[in-house]
Enzyme design. Structure first.
Site, mmCIF file in Angstrom:
data_model
loop_
_atom_site.group_PDB
_atom_site.id
_atom_site.type_symbol
_atom_site.label_atom_id
_atom_site.label_comp_id
_atom_site.label_asym_id
_atom_site.label_seq_id
_atom_site.Cartn_x
_atom_site.Cartn_y
_atom_site.Cartn_z
ATOM 1 C CG HIS A 185 -106.864 -8.264 55.646
ATOM 2 N ND1 HIS A 185 -107.612 -6.743 55.668
ATOM 3 C CD2 HIS A 185 -106.220 -8.643 54.410
ATOM 4 C CE1 HIS A 185 -107.409 -6.559 54.494
ATOM 5 N NE2 HIS A 185 -106.812 -7.562 53.682
ATOM 6 C CD GLU A 245 -107.777 -6.871 61.566
ATOM 7 O OE1 GLU A 245 -107.735 -5.706 61.865
ATOM 8 O OE2 GLU A 245 -107.190 -7.355 60.252
ATOM 9 C CB SER A 259 -108.987 1.460 62.619
ATOM 10 O OG SER A 259 -110.481 1.463 62.217
ATOM 11 C CB CYS A 301 -109.909 -3.155 56.228
ATOM 12 S SG CYS A 301 -109.710 -4.781 55.902
ATOM 13 C CB CYS A 340 -110.789 -6.916 59.239
ATOM 14 S SG CYS A 340 -109.385 -7.609 58.284
#
Length: 160
Positions: free
Chosen positions: A63, A65, A88, A90, A93
């Protein structure tokens, strides 16, 4: 120097968001999911940046992040760092942010998806949601054009 316990000012967050947005656009251009992130020191120094590469690398854990976090390298303490992400985070993350004690999160948008940022705020993370129109439009277009890929990314079965 920015104190992560105090709300971030808008010019700072806008400049930081530009880095994450550039990453999201790169991911989209590569045929992936357009989510970008960057990790900054409290003084605004860029530590690491990255974008969602689940599709490109065939790695479900890659991901935005996590890519930014990995690119930043090892630190003894993350409390004064700021994670900036176009969407935002998940739960996966959000867990990373909480696990390593990242002190602040700046979110480009939470309209198309709301992850765990309320939970992060409840546990002392300074959360700033910008709901930036560019982030919203990019994600909304992607979700409309690639619903199966989007639902795979967030780990839900698409509606029938």
């Amino acid at each position: 120097m920015t104190d992560p316990r105090r709300p971030l000012d808008i010019p700072t967050t806008a400049a930081m968001l530009e880095v994450a947005l550039a990453e999201a656009r790169l991911g989209l251009a590569e045929g992936g999911i357009p989510i970008g992130a960057a990790l900054f020191a409290a003084d605004g120094t860029l530590l690491g940046r990255g974008h969602n590469r689940r599709v490109q690398e065939g790695d479900p854990s890659l991901h935005a992040e996590t890519a930014a976090f990995r690119a930043a390298g090892r630190r003894r303490d993350y409390r004064s760092t700021i994670m900036v992400t176009t969407l935002s985070p998940c739960w996966y993350c959000s867990g990373l942010i909480r696990q390593f004690g990242i002190g602040a999160v700046v979110i480009g948008e939470s309209v198309t998806f709301t992850g765990g940022h309320d939970w992060l705020a409840e546990h002392g993370v300074e959360v700033t949601v910008l709901n930036d129109r560019r982030c919203i439009d990019m994600m909304a277009t992607f979700v409309a054009e690639h619903p199966d890929l989007w639902h795979e990314d967030i780990g839900v079965t698409p509606p029938e």
